[in-house]
Motif scaffolding. Structure first.
Motif, PDB file in Angstrom:
ATOM      1  N   PRO A   1       0.803  -1.374  -0.174  1.00  0.00           N
ATOM      2  CA  PRO A   1      -0.181  -0.219   0.160  1.00  0.00           C
ATOM      3  C   PRO A   1       0.760   1.229   0.044  1.00  0.00           C
ATOM      4  N   ILE A   2       0.605   2.144  -0.820  1.00  0.00           N
ATOM      5  CA  ILE A   2       1.174   3.686  -0.865  1.00  0.00           C
ATOM      6  C   ILE A   2       0.614   4.454   0.229  1.00  0.00           C
ATOM      7  N   PHE A   3       1.095   5.168   1.210  1.00  0.00           N
ATOM      8  CA  PHE A   3       0.593   6.199   1.760  1.00  0.00           C
ATOM      9  C   PHE A   3       0.645   7.446   1.344  1.00  0.00           C
TER      10      PHE A   3
ATOM     11  N   SER B   1       3.145  17.528   4.499  1.00  0.00           N
ATOM     12  CA  SER B   1       1.577  17.596   4.894  1.00  0.00           C
ATOM     13  C   SER B   1       1.183  17.981   6.052  1.00  0.00           C
ATOM     14  N   TYR B   2       1.896  18.250   6.965  1.00  0.00           N
ATOM     15  CA  TYR B   2       1.316  18.745   8.100  1.00  0.00           C
ATOM     16  C   TYR B   2       0.250  19.909   8.593  1.00  0.00           C
ATOM     17  N   VAL B   3       0.639  20.756   7.628  1.00  0.00           N
ATOM     18  CA  VAL B   3      -0.441  21.564   7.503  1.00  0.00           C
ATOM     19  C   VAL B   3      -1.829  21.298   7.143  1.00  0.00           C
ATOM     20  N   GLY B   4      -1.804  20.421   6.038  1.00  0.00           N
ATOM     21  CA  GLY B   4      -3.142  19.451   5.945  1.00  0.00           C
ATOM     22  C   GLY B   4      -3.677  18.946   7.070  1.00  0.00           C
TER      23      GLY B   4
ATOM     24  N   ALA C   1       1.664  25.211  -2.988  1.00  0.00           N
ATOM     25  CA  ALA C   1       3.112  25.360  -3.496  1.00  0.00           C
ATOM     26  C   ALA C   1       3.952  26.003  -2.217  1.00  0.00           C
ATOM     27  N   ASP C   2       3.340  27.071  -1.763  1.00  0.00           N
ATOM     28  CA  ASP C   2       4.097  27.920  -0.514  1.00  0.00           C
ATOM     29  C   ASP C   2       3.997  27.198   0.714  1.00  0.00           C
ATOM     30  N   VAL C   3       2.807  26.315   0.811  1.00  0.00           N
ATOM     31  CA  VAL C   3       2.792  25.376   1.978  1.00  0.00           C
ATOM     32  C   VAL C   3       3.821  24.443   2.092  1.00  0.00           C
ATOM     33  N   ASP C   4       3.830  24.032   0.630  1.00  0.00           N
ATOM     34  CA  ASP C   4       4.842  22.538   0.601  1.00  0.00           C
ATOM     35  C   ASP C   4       6.391  23.205   0.808  1.00  0.00           C
ATOM     36  N   GLN C   5       6.487  24.357   0.379  1.00  0.00           N
ATOM     37  CA  GLN C   5       8.028  24.886   0.628  1.00  0.00           C
ATOM     38  C   GLN C   5       8.230  25.340   2.096  1.00  0.00           C
TER      39      GLN C   5
END
Length: 121
Positions: free
Chosen positions: A16-18, A47-50, A32-36
Motif C-alpha cells: 500500500p502507498i501512503f 503535509s502537516y499543515v493539511g 506550493a507555498d505551504v509545501d515550501q
C-alpha cells in the motif's frame, strides 16, 4: 514455445502507498507555498499543515458540548502528548504561525478559511 501470461510480465505492486491528506479547495499557489514552508521549518513536516487544518475543521464541526468535554480534562490529568489525544487549540496556534510565515496572498487565502471556521465557534 508457450505464451507467457501478461500478468507475469508486469511488475508486482510492492504494497500500500501512503498518501498524504490533500488540502482541497485551495489555489496551487497556496499549496506550493505551504509545501515550501513545510520543507524549510523545523516544526513542520510534509503535509502537516493539511493534517492540522483537517483536525481543526473536524473539531469545529462538533457540537459545542463535545468541544467543551474534549478540552476540559481538568488539572489532575497531564497534558496530552500522543496523536490520539490531540489538542485542537494547539493546531489552531500552529496554523496561525503558518499564516504569519506564508507570503501575503497565500496567507490571506488560508486566513479566510480559518476565519470561516472560527465564526462557527
Amino acid at each position: 514455445m508457450p505464451r507467457r501470461h501478461p500478468a507475469a510480465r508486469r511488475p508486482r505492486k510492492r504494497g500500500p502507498i501512503f498518501r498524504y491528506p490533500v488540502m482541497r479547495g485551495f489555489s496551487p499557489r497556496l499549496l506550493a507555498d505551504v509545501d515550501q514552508l513545510e520543507l524549510t521549518r523545523n516544526y513542520l513536516y510534509p503535509s502537516y499543515v493539511g493534517v492540522l487544518l483537517q483536525r481543526w475543521t473536524r473539531f469545529m464541526h462538533k457540537s459545542p458540548y463535545l468541544r467543551f468535554r474534549d478540552t476540559d480534562i481538568g488539572p489532575e490529568f497531564p497534558p496530552p502528548v500522543c496523536d490520539c489525544c490531540f489538542d485542537p487549540y494547539e493546531a489552531r496556534v500552529l496554523l496561525e504561525f503558518v499564516t504569519l510565515a506564508l507570503p501575503r496572498k497565500s496567507a490571506k487565502e488560508l486566513r479566510k478559511r480559518l476565519d470561516e471556521l472560527d465564526d462557527v465557534y
